[in-house]
Enzyme design. Structure first.
Site, PDB file in Angstrom:
ATOM      1  CB  VAL A  14      -0.962  -0.011   1.207  1.00  0.00           C
ATOM      2  CG1 VAL A  14      -1.671   1.329   1.344  1.00  0.00           C
ATOM      3  CG2 VAL A  14      -1.983  -1.126   1.046  1.00  0.00           C
ATOM      4  N   GLY A  15       1.796   1.340   0.974  1.00  0.00           N
ATOM      5  CA  GLY A  15       2.623   2.541   1.113  1.00  0.00           C
ATOM      6  C   GLY A  15       3.452   2.825  -0.132  1.00  0.00           C
ATOM      7  CB  SER A 132      -2.757   0.607   8.364  1.00  0.00           C
ATOM      8  OG  SER A 132      -1.392   0.848   8.180  1.00  0.00           O
ATOM      9  CD  GLU A 162      -4.835   3.388  -1.229  1.00  0.00           C
ATOM     10  OE1 GLU A 162      -4.037   4.211  -0.820  1.00  0.00           O
ATOM     11  OE2 GLU A 162      -5.636   3.634  -2.160  1.00  0.00           O
ATOM     12  CG  PHE A 228     -21.057  -4.212   1.323  1.00  0.00           C
ATOM     13  CD1 PHE A 228     -21.019  -4.215   2.706  1.00  0.00           C
ATOM     14  CD2 PHE A 228     -22.203  -3.738   0.703  1.00  0.00           C
ATOM     15  CE1 PHE A 228     -22.083  -3.758   3.458  1.00  0.00           C
ATOM     16  CE2 PHE A 228     -23.283  -3.277   1.448  1.00  0.00           C
ATOM     17  CZ  PHE A 228     -23.222  -3.283   2.829  1.00  0.00           C
ATOM     18  CB  CYS A 278      -7.709  -6.440   2.486  1.00  0.00           C
ATOM     19  SG  CYS A 278      -6.363  -5.259   2.550  1.00  0.00           S
ATOM     20  NE  ARG A 442      -8.270 -17.727  -8.755  1.00  0.00           N
ATOM     21  CZ  ARG A 442      -8.441 -16.770  -7.873  1.00  0.00           C
ATOM     22  NH1 ARG A 442      -9.394 -15.886  -8.009  1.00  0.00           N
ATOM     23  NH2 ARG A 442      -7.673 -16.697  -6.819  1.00  0.00           N
TER      24      ARG A 442
HETATM   25  C1  UDX Z   1      -0.718  -2.747   5.151  1.00  0.00           C
HETATM   26  C2  UDX Z   1      -1.840  -3.337   6.025  1.00  0.00           C
HETATM   27  O1  UDX Z   1      -1.700  -4.731   6.081  1.00  0.00           O
HETATM   28  C3  UDX Z   1      -3.215  -3.008   5.526  1.00  0.00           C
HETATM   29  O2  UDX Z   1      -4.159  -3.290   6.518  1.00  0.00           O
HETATM   30  C4  UDX Z   1      -3.337  -1.576   5.231  1.00  0.00           C
HETATM   31  O3  UDX Z   1      -4.563  -1.312   4.616  1.00  0.00           O
HETATM   32  C5  UDX Z   1      -2.189  -1.039   4.439  1.00  0.00           C
HETATM   33  O4  UDX Z   1      -0.944  -1.400   4.994  1.00  0.00           O
HETATM   34  P1  UDX Z   1       0.523  -3.677   3.039  1.00  0.00           P
HETATM   35  O5  UDX Z   1       1.136  -2.411   2.562  1.00  0.00           O
HETATM   36  O6  UDX Z   1       0.042  -4.626   2.013  1.00  0.00           O
HETATM   37  O7  UDX Z   1      -0.744  -3.409   3.904  1.00  0.00           O
HETATM   38  O8  UDX Z   1       1.492  -4.372   4.093  1.00  0.00           O
HETATM   39  P2  UDX Z   1       2.985  -4.791   3.923  1.00  0.00           P
HETATM   40  O9  UDX Z   1       3.299  -5.019   2.489  1.00  0.00           O
HETATM   41  O10 UDX Z   1       3.246  -5.846   4.941  1.00  0.00           O
HETATM   42  O11 UDX Z   1       3.788  -3.470   4.338  1.00  0.00           O
HETATM   43  C6  UDX Z   1       3.930  -2.980   5.610  1.00  0.00           C
HETATM   44  C7  UDX Z   1       5.362  -2.477   5.782  1.00  0.00           C
HETATM   45  O12 UDX Z   1       5.482  -1.800   7.031  1.00  0.00           O
HETATM   46  C8  UDX Z   1       6.426  -3.571   5.792  1.00  0.00           C
HETATM   47  O13 UDX Z   1       7.361  -3.347   4.769  1.00  0.00           O
HETATM   48  C9  UDX Z   1       7.051  -3.479   7.183  1.00  0.00           C
HETATM   49  O14 UDX Z   1       8.434  -3.754   7.183  1.00  0.00           O
HETATM   50  C10 UDX Z   1       6.760  -2.045   7.549  1.00  0.00           C
HETATM   51  N1  UDX Z   1       6.764  -1.784   8.998  1.00  0.00           N
HETATM   52  C11 UDX Z   1       6.033  -2.541   9.832  1.00  0.00           C
HETATM   53  C12 UDX Z   1       7.518  -0.720   9.510  1.00  0.00           C
HETATM   54  O15 UDX Z   1       8.209  -0.044   8.762  1.00  0.00           O
HETATM   55  N2  UDX Z   1       7.478  -0.470  10.854  1.00  0.00           N
HETATM   56  C13 UDX Z   1       6.768  -1.231  11.712  1.00  0.00           C
HETATM   57  O16 UDX Z   1       6.771  -0.974  12.922  1.00  0.00           O
HETATM   58  C14 UDX Z   1       6.001  -2.301  11.175  1.00  0.00           C
HETATM   59  C1  UDX Z   2      -9.250  -5.635  -1.945  1.00  0.00           C
HETATM   60  C2  UDX Z   2     -10.238  -4.516  -2.331  1.00  0.00           C
HETATM   61  O1  UDX Z   2     -10.731  -4.732  -3.642  1.00  0.00           O
HETATM   62  C3  UDX Z   2      -9.571  -3.169  -2.226  1.00  0.00           C
HETATM   63  O2  UDX Z   2     -10.494  -2.133  -2.504  1.00  0.00           O
HETATM   64  C4  UDX Z   2      -9.007  -3.015  -0.833  1.00  0.00           C
HETATM   65  O3  UDX Z   2      -8.344  -1.790  -0.708  1.00  0.00           O
HETATM   66  C5  UDX Z   2      -8.079  -4.155  -0.497  1.00  0.00           C
HETATM   67  O4  UDX Z   2      -8.733  -5.393  -0.659  1.00  0.00           O
HETATM   68  P1  UDX Z   2      -7.270  -6.926  -3.183  1.00  0.00           P
HETATM   69  O5  UDX Z   2      -7.296  -7.829  -2.010  1.00  0.00           O
HETATM   70  O6  UDX Z   2      -5.970  -6.367  -3.636  1.00  0.00           O
HETATM   71  O7  UDX Z   2      -8.211  -5.657  -2.907  1.00  0.00           O
HETATM   72  O8  UDX Z   2      -7.889  -7.689  -4.446  1.00  0.00           O
HETATM   73  P2  UDX Z   2      -9.353  -7.955  -5.015  1.00  0.00           P
HETATM   74  O9  UDX Z   2      -9.318  -7.653  -6.455  1.00  0.00           O
HETATM   75  O10 UDX Z   2     -10.400  -7.298  -4.223  1.00  0.00           O
HETATM   76  O11 UDX Z   2      -9.488  -9.537  -4.884  1.00  0.00           O
HETATM   77  C6  UDX Z   2      -9.585 -10.201  -3.641  1.00  0.00           C
HETATM   78  C7  UDX Z   2      -9.785 -11.683  -3.849  1.00  0.00           C
HETATM   79  O12 UDX Z   2     -11.086 -11.962  -4.334  1.00  0.00           O
HETATM   80  C8  UDX Z   2      -8.821 -12.306  -4.848  1.00  0.00           C
HETATM   81  O13 UDX Z   2      -8.356 -13.538  -4.368  1.00  0.00           O
HETATM   82  C9  UDX Z   2      -9.675 -12.475  -6.072  1.00  0.00           C
HETATM   83  O14 UDX Z   2      -9.204 -13.490  -6.907  1.00  0.00           O
HETATM   84  C10 UDX Z   2     -11.016 -12.802  -5.453  1.00  0.00           C
HETATM   85  N1  UDX Z   2     -12.147 -12.502  -6.342  1.00  0.00           N
HETATM   86  C11 UDX Z   2     -12.394 -11.233  -6.735  1.00  0.00           C
HETATM   87  C12 UDX Z   2     -12.983 -13.529  -6.782  1.00  0.00           C
HETATM   88  O15 UDX Z   2     -12.760 -14.696  -6.433  1.00  0.00           O
HETATM   89  N2  UDX Z   2     -14.036 -13.224  -7.588  1.00  0.00           N
HETATM   90  C13 UDX Z   2     -14.312 -11.962  -7.991  1.00  0.00           C
HETATM   91  O16 UDX Z   2     -15.299 -11.775  -8.721  1.00  0.00           O
HETATM   92  C14 UDX Z   2     -13.452 -10.931  -7.558  1.00  0.00           C
END
Ligand code: UDX
Ligand code: UDX
Length: 462
Positions: A14-15, A132, A162, A228, A278, A442
Site C-alpha cells: 500500500v505505502g 492502514s 486505501e 461487501f 485484506c 478460476r
Molecule cells: C498494510 C496493512 O496490512 C493493511 O491493513 C493496510 O490497509 C495497508 O498497509 P501492506 O502495505 O500490504 O498493507 O502491508 P505490507 O506489504 O506488509 O507493508 C507494511 C510495511 O510496514 C512492511 O514493509 C514493514 O516492514 C513495515 N513496517 C512494519 C515498519 O516499517 N514499521 C513497523 O513498525 C512495522
Molecule cells: C481488496 C479490495 O478490492 C480493495 O479495494 C481493498 O483496498 C483491499 O482489498 P485486493 O485484495 O488487492 O483488494 O484484491 P481484489 O481484487 O479485491 O481480490 C480479492 C480476492 O477476491 C482475490 O483472491 C480475487 O481473486 C477474489 N475474487 C475477486 C474472486 O474470487 N471473484 C471476484 O469476482 C473478484
C-alpha cells in the site's frame, strides 16, 4: 496550510505504490517512504526497476520517474518523521495470533509503535494520516498516545483508507472511484488539516471524487467496503456449489444476475475462494468488533462470508481427491498459479496455500508454476500456515509451466494469470498421465476446447 514534506511509514503493497503516485502527481512535495526492513528499502532503491519488492503493472515507470527527484526510500524513520508535515501510517495490521481476540482482532502493535515513535521524535506540528486499515475508533487510541507527549506539539489525526486493489494499484490510484478522508471538522485548525490532504489528492482527482466524513465513518467504511466485496464473492461461490449439483452454469447465472443494474456485473466471478491481505483480516476484525459490542447477530452474519470462503477452498481440494479415485497419494498434481490473484506477486491468504496444504496432507506431490512468485515464498507460506513447521518435502516450485505439468495426473489452476490461457494445451495434455484431469479454479479455460483435447475438465460451478 500547504504540505511540503510527506513521510510514509511502511514501504509495503500500500505505502509504496500510493506514495509513488503522490510523488509523481505532486512534484513540489517531497515524499519519503521509510521502513524498518532494510532489504525492502534496498530493493526500492535498486537501479534495476525489475527488482522492486512489489510487482504491479505500471509501478516501475512511476518509480523511475519520481525516485530521487521528490520520492525517496529510506530506513531513517526518525529523520523522515522530523522533517515531515504530514505522516502516513501504512504498516501492516495482521490478525492477532495471540491473546485476547486471537485469530480475529487486528494486531495494532505496529501502529502503536509508530505512534510512540512519532510522539517521541516530533518537534513540529504534524498531520498524522491512518492509511492502514484499522478497527473503528483506532484514531482515539492514536490521539491519546500522541497527545500525551507533553512537548507542546499539535497533532491532527485523519483517516484515509486505501481502496486500491493489488494488480491494478497504479491504475486505481490514478483513476480510482473515490478517495475517502475522515477527520474532525469541529475547529478551524482541524478543517485546515483535512483540507491539506484534500489538496494533495486534488492534484489529479476531481473534487466530487474526494469524499470527506468524520473519522469513525471513514474507518468503518473501509471495513464495510471490503466486507461487501468479499460477500459478493462468497455469495456467488455459494451458488457455484448449487450449480454443480443442478447442472446450472454459474457463469451464466452471474451474467444473468449481474445484468440487473441494481446488482451489477463486477465481483461475481466464482472462484476457488478469495485471498489477499485484506478481505479475511478485515471481516474477522469486523466480526470481532461486533462481538465486542455484544452484537452477536451482526457478527454471525459477517462471519458466514468467511465460513463460505473456507468451505470453498476445502471443497476444491476435496473434489480433486474424490475425482482422482479417492486417492492422490504419490500422484503428481501441477498447480498453475500461487498468487492470490493475477498481476501480483503477493501470496498472502492465497487459496493456493490452503489447497496445497490439504493435498499434501493426502500425500500428493505438488509442483507449482507461478509467473511472479519466488519458490522460497511458496515454502514459507506453507510453513506459516503450519505454525512454522517445515513443509517442503513434496512441493516443487518449477520455473517452466510445461515442466510443472509433465507427468502430472491433474492440473489445478489457482490464479487467473492471462498467459495460462495461451499455453499449448495440446502439448501439455500429451505429456500428462492419463486420464488427464484439469481443475480450473478460476474458470479461465474453455471447457469444450479442453474436453476436445482429451482433458477431464472441472470448473467451479459448472
Ligand atoms: C498494510 C496493512 O496490512 C493493511 O491493513 C493496510 O490497509 C495497508 O498497509 P501492506 O502495505 O500490504 O498493507 O502491508 P505490507 O506489504 O506488509 O507493508 C507494511 C510495511 O510496514 C512492511 O514493509 C514493514 O516492514 C513495515 N513496517 C512494519 C515498519 O516499517 N514499521 C513497523 O513498525 C512495522
Ligand atoms: C481488496 C479490495 O478490492 C480493495 O479495494 C481493498 O483496498 C483491499 O482489498 P485486493 O485484495 O488487492 O483488494 O484484491 P481484489 O481484487 O479485491 O481480490 C480479492 C480476492 O477476491 C482475490 O483472491 C480475487 O481473486 C477474489 N475474487 C475477486 C474472486 O474470487 N471473484 C471476484 O469476482 C473478484
Amino acid at each position: 496550510m500547504k504540505v511540503k514534506n510527506i513521510c510514509c511509514i511502511g514501504a509495503g503493497y500500500v505505502g509504496g505504490p500510493t506514495m509513488s503516485v503522490i510523488a509523481q502527481k505532486c512534484p513540489e512535495v517531497k515524499v519519503t517512504v521509510v521502513d524498518i526492513n532494510e532489504e525492502r528499502i534496498a530493493q526500492w532503491n535498486s537501479d534495476d526497476l525489475d527488482d522492486l519488492p512489489i510487482y504491479e503493472p505500471g509501478l516501475a515507470e512511476v518509480v523511475g520517474e519520481a525516485r530521487n527527484k521528490n520520492l525517496f526510500f529510506s530506513t531513517d524513520v526518525d529523520g523522515a518523521i522530523k522533517e515531515a508535515d504530514m505522516i502516513f501510517i501504512s504498516v501492516n495490521t495482521p490478525t492477532k495470533t495471540y491473546g485476547i481476540g486471537k485469530g480475529m482482532a487486528a494486531d495494532l502493535k505496529y501502529i502503536e509503535l509508530c505512534a510512540r515513535q512519532i510522539a517521541r521524535v516530533a518537534d513540529t506540528d504534524k498531520i498524522v494520516v491512518e492509511k492502514s486499515t484499522l478497527p473503528v475508533r483506532t484514531a482515539a487510541a492514536l490521539k491519546s498516545i500522541l497527545h500525551h507527549t507533553g512537548n507542546g506539539v499539535n497533532f491532527h489525526i485523519l483517516s484515509n483508507p486505501e481502496f486500491l486493489a493489488e494488480g491494478t494499484a497504479v491504475q486505481d490510484l490514478l483513476d480510482g472511484d473515490r478517495v475517502l478522508i475522515g477527520g474532525d471538522q469541529k475547529t478551524e485548525e482541524s478543517k485546515a488539516a483535512m483540507q491539506a490532504l484534500v489538496d494533495i489528492y486534488a492534484h489529479w482527482m476531481k473534487p466530487e471524487q474526494i469524499l470527506t466524513t468524520n473519522v469513525w465513518s471513514s474507518e468503518l467504511s473501509k471495513l464495510t467496503a471490503n466486507a461487501f466485496l468479499a460477500q459478493r464473492v462468497s455469495s456467488i461461490n455459494a451458488m457455484s456449489e448449487l450449480c454443480e449439483v443442478t447442472d446450472a452454469d454459474v457463469s451464466e447465472v452471474a451474467r444473468a444476475v449481474g445484468s440487473d443494474s441494481r446488482i451489477g456485473p463486477k465481483f461475481l466471478k466464482a472462484s476457488v475462494g478469495f485471498g489477499g491481505s485484506c478481505f479475511q483480516k478485515d471481516i474477522l476484525n469486523l466480526v470481532y468488533i461486533a462481538k465486542s459490542y455484544g452484537l452477536h447477530e451482526v457478527a454471525d452474519y459477517w462471519e458466514q462470508v468467511i465460513i463460505m470462503n473456507d468451505h470453498q477452498k476445502r471443497r476444491f481440494a476435496r473434489n480433486i481427491v474424490q475425482t482422482l479415485f479417492n486417492t492422490v497419494s504419490g500422484k503428481k498434481i501441477a498447480f498453475l498459479g500461487w498468487a492470490f490473484k493475477k498481476d501480483t506477486n503477493d501470496t498472502r491468504e492465497s487459496a493456493a496455500i490452503y489447497v496445497a496444504n490439504d493435498l499434501l496432507e493426502e500425500k500428493a506431490e505438488i509442483s507449482v508454476f507461478d509467473p511472479k512468485v519466488k519458490p522460497h515464498q511458496m515454502h514459507s507460506d506453507l510453513e506459516y500456515l503450519n505454525g512454522g513447521d517445515q513443509y517442503n518435502e513434496t512441493l516443487n516450485a518449477e520455473t517452466d509451466p510445461y515442466e510443472a505439468c509433465k507427468d502430472a495426473h491433474a492440473i489445478a489452476i489457482l490464479t487467473e494469470w492471462d498467459e495460462f490461457v495461451d499455453y499449448d494445451w495440446k502439448k501439455i495434455h500429451a505429456n500428462m498421465k492419463k486420464p488427464a484431469f484439469l481443475f480450473d479454479g478460476r474458470n479461465i479455460l474453455n471447457r469444450d476446447k479442453m474436453e476436445k483435447l482429451g482433458f477431464i475438465y472441472r470448473g467451479i460451478g459448472k
